[in-house]
Motif scaffolding. Structure first.
Motif, PDB file in Angstrom:
ATOM      1  N   ARG A   1       0.857  -1.188   0.000  1.00  0.00           N
ATOM      2  CA  ARG A   1       0.000   0.000   0.000  1.00  0.00           C
ATOM      3  C   ARG A   1       0.889   1.232   0.000  1.00  0.00           C
ATOM      4  O   ARG A   1       1.712   1.400   0.908  1.00  0.00           O
ATOM      5  CB  ARG A   1      -0.897   0.026   1.238  1.00  0.00           C
ATOM      6  N   GLY A   2       0.738   2.083  -0.999  1.00  0.00           N
ATOM      7  CA  GLY A   2       1.516   3.313  -1.046  1.00  0.00           C
ATOM      8  C   GLY A   2       0.926   4.377  -0.143  1.00  0.00           C
ATOM      9  O   GLY A   2      -0.288   4.598  -0.145  1.00  0.00           O
ATOM     10  N   ARG A   3       1.780   5.033   0.634  1.00  0.00           N
ATOM     11  CA  ARG A   3       1.358   6.125   1.526  1.00  0.00           C
ATOM     12  C   ARG A   3       2.159   7.371   1.167  1.00  0.00           C
ATOM     13  O   ARG A   3       3.386   7.320   1.079  1.00  0.00           O
ATOM     14  CB  ARG A   3       1.631   5.763   2.986  1.00  0.00           C
ATOM     15  N   VAL A   4       1.471   8.484   0.974  1.00  0.00           N
ATOM     16  CA  VAL A   4       2.146   9.730   0.616  1.00  0.00           C
ATOM     17  C   VAL A   4       1.711  10.828   1.566  1.00  0.00           C
ATOM     18  O   VAL A   4       0.670  10.719   2.226  1.00  0.00           O
ATOM     19  CB  VAL A   4       1.833  10.131  -0.852  1.00  0.00           C
TER      20      VAL A   4
ATOM     21  N   ASP B   1       0.148  14.236   3.198  1.00  0.00           N
ATOM     22  CA  ASP B   1      -1.194  14.794   3.006  1.00  0.00           C
ATOM     23  C   ASP B   1      -1.233  15.926   1.986  1.00  0.00           C
ATOM     24  O   ASP B   1      -2.288  16.229   1.433  1.00  0.00           O
ATOM     25  CB  ASP B   1      -1.744  15.307   4.349  1.00  0.00           C
TER      26      ASP B   1
ATOM     27  N   THR C   1      -2.111  12.777  -5.531  1.00  0.00           N
ATOM     28  CA  THR C   1      -2.184  11.807  -4.434  1.00  0.00           C
ATOM     29  C   THR C   1      -2.551  10.406  -4.912  1.00  0.00           C
ATOM     30  O   THR C   1      -1.865   9.423  -4.613  1.00  0.00           O
ATOM     31  CB  THR C   1      -3.175  12.269  -3.361  1.00  0.00           C
TER      32      THR C   1
ATOM     33  N   GLU D   1      -0.015   7.183  -4.753  1.00  0.00           N
ATOM     34  CA  GLU D   1      -0.320   6.017  -3.930  1.00  0.00           C
ATOM     35  C   GLU D   1      -0.273   4.742  -4.760  1.00  0.00           C
ATOM     36  O   GLU D   1       0.237   3.709  -4.300  1.00  0.00           O
ATOM     37  CB  GLU D   1      -1.689   6.180  -3.271  1.00  0.00           C
ATOM     38  N   ARG D   2      -0.783   4.808  -5.989  1.00  0.00           N
ATOM     39  CA  ARG D   2      -0.686   3.635  -6.868  1.00  0.00           C
ATOM     40  C   ARG D   2       0.766   3.382  -7.257  1.00  0.00           C
ATOM     41  O   ARG D   2       1.210   2.236  -7.333  1.00  0.00           O
ATOM     42  CB  ARG D   2      -1.531   3.835  -8.128  1.00  0.00           C
TER      43      ARG D   2
ATOM     44  N   GLY E   1       2.680   1.812  -4.545  1.00  0.00           N
ATOM     45  CA  GLY E   1       2.061   0.566  -4.130  1.00  0.00           C
ATOM     46  C   GLY E   1       2.370  -0.571  -5.091  1.00  0.00           C
ATOM     47  O   GLY E   1       3.082  -0.413  -6.083  1.00  0.00           O
TER      48      GLY E   1
ATOM     49  N   ASP F   1       3.076  -1.506   4.140  1.00  0.00           N
ATOM     50  CA  ASP F   1       2.826  -0.115   3.767  1.00  0.00           C
ATOM     51  C   ASP F   1       4.158   0.518   3.404  1.00  0.00           C
ATOM     52  O   ASP F   1       5.157   0.312   4.113  1.00  0.00           O
ATOM     53  CB  ASP F   1       2.194   0.663   4.921  1.00  0.00           C
TER      54      ASP F   1
ATOM     55  N   ALA G   1       7.779  11.954  -2.892  1.00  0.00           N
ATOM     56  CA  ALA G   1       6.363  11.990  -3.242  1.00  0.00           C
ATOM     57  C   ALA G   1       6.068  13.181  -4.147  1.00  0.00           C
ATOM     58  O   ALA G   1       5.246  14.054  -3.839  1.00  0.00           O
ATOM     59  CB  ALA G   1       5.510  12.040  -1.982  1.00  0.00           C
TER      60      ALA G   1
END
Length: 309
Positions: free
Chosen positions: A123-126, A128, A134, A138-139, A142, A209, A217
């Motif tokens: 799971r990609g987390r970037v 806020d 965004t 995230e894709r 991920g 994650d 990012a």
């Protein structure tokens, strides 16, 4: 039976390293299988040593600290392997955090498939403030795959993998240090394994994650890496000596660059919310076309130090 070493290369990411190591400490179902967590500090200054010492005193499994002062992703992975004789090697990156059943799921999938290399989903987390990019980022950071365990022909990177050392990691230094700054050391390793008849598997429940730091990012960084990913099919064909395959991938890349390049102009003018994905496809097409070492972007090793990690 402690037969798994979890290797975590790191380069000046103390918060990410602590998160990654503690996520391994939380592998309740598989703790009895972990021979060691191997932290490979790729900073010339050895900046991770104090943190590694603190974590060693707090962990439920042994933690080994290795200083590999020459920056480079292949060098770091090789140094981690040299520090353990465990027959199974799990790789976790220092920007990743494993889910509680991560290692158990990888081990279960290995038994089910008999694969030499197992890949798991990410799971990609970037941050806020990534704005309109965004969803794309995230894709990008991920990794998706089938909903069930099984063998696969799709190859991925080393982060979130389990490898059978005897078959997948031959010799004392299986990762090519010529790829230290460009990456692709995993592609080269997997190409050689494929030529030997190796098998690759997918562990559907082995989630991690991946937390992209702010300087990564960004659309510019993601497209640079997309270009490098695009180079991979052509480079892997060249490594196999498959020159008709190289020509095929270059033709595919030329077509993709032309089609998605034109689409990129239209999407940019319209400020279409999905334009980042179109740019990505164009970049990957260009990578297939411009695949030689001369065009490889430098994303790791000393290049990371110059950018601050």
């Amino acid at each position: 039976m402690r037969d798994v070493a979890v290797v975590i290369p790191t380069l000046r990411r103390p918060e990410g390293l602590e998160r990654a190591v503690r996520s391994v400490f939380a592998q309740a179902e598989a703790l009895e299988r972990i021979a060691a967590v191997v932290v490979v500090d790729n900073d010339p200054d050895g900046s991770a040593a104090p943190l590694a010492e603190r974590l060693r005193s707090q962990g439920p499994v042994p933690l080994a600290y290795v200083h590999a002062p020459i920056p480079g992703v292949a060098t770091a992975r090789n140094a981690g392997l040299a520090a353990t004789d465990a027959p199974l090697i799990a790789f976790l990156d220092d920007d990743e955090a494993a889910s509680p059943r991560w290692l158990a799921a990888l081990l279960e999938a290995q038994v089910q498939t008999g694969a030499d290399v197992l890949f798991g989903p990410i799971r990609g987390r970037v941050p806020d403030d990534a704005g309109w990019t965004t969803a794309y980022l995230e894709r990008f950071f991920g990794r998706q795959g089938p909903l069930r365990n099984g063998l696969t022909d799709d190859l991925h990177g080393c982060g979130n993998t389990l490898m059978v050392r005897q078959t997948a990691l031959p010799g004392p230094a299986p990762f090519d240090v010529a790829m230290n700054e460009t990456g692709g050391e995993d592609d080269r390793l997997f190409t050689a394994l494929m030529k030997r008849g190796g098998r690759f598997g997918w562990a559907a429940d082995a989630w991690v994650d991946e937390f992209a730091p702010p300087h990564r990012a960004t659309l510019a960084y993601a497209l640079t890496r997309a270009f490098a990913y695009g180079q991979s099919p052509s480079q892997m064909a060249a490594d196999r000596g498959d020159w008709p395959g190289v020509i095929k991938w270059m033709l595919v890349g030329a077509a993709q660059a032309a089609i998605w390049g034109a689409a990129s102009l239209v999407f940019a003018m319209l400020r279409h919310p999905g334009r980042a994905q179109v740019y990505d496809r164009c970049a990957r097409g260009l990578g297939k076309l411009l695949w030689t070492r001369r065009f490889e972007p430098k994303l790791y090793g000393a290049a990371m130090l110059s950018r601050g990690g």
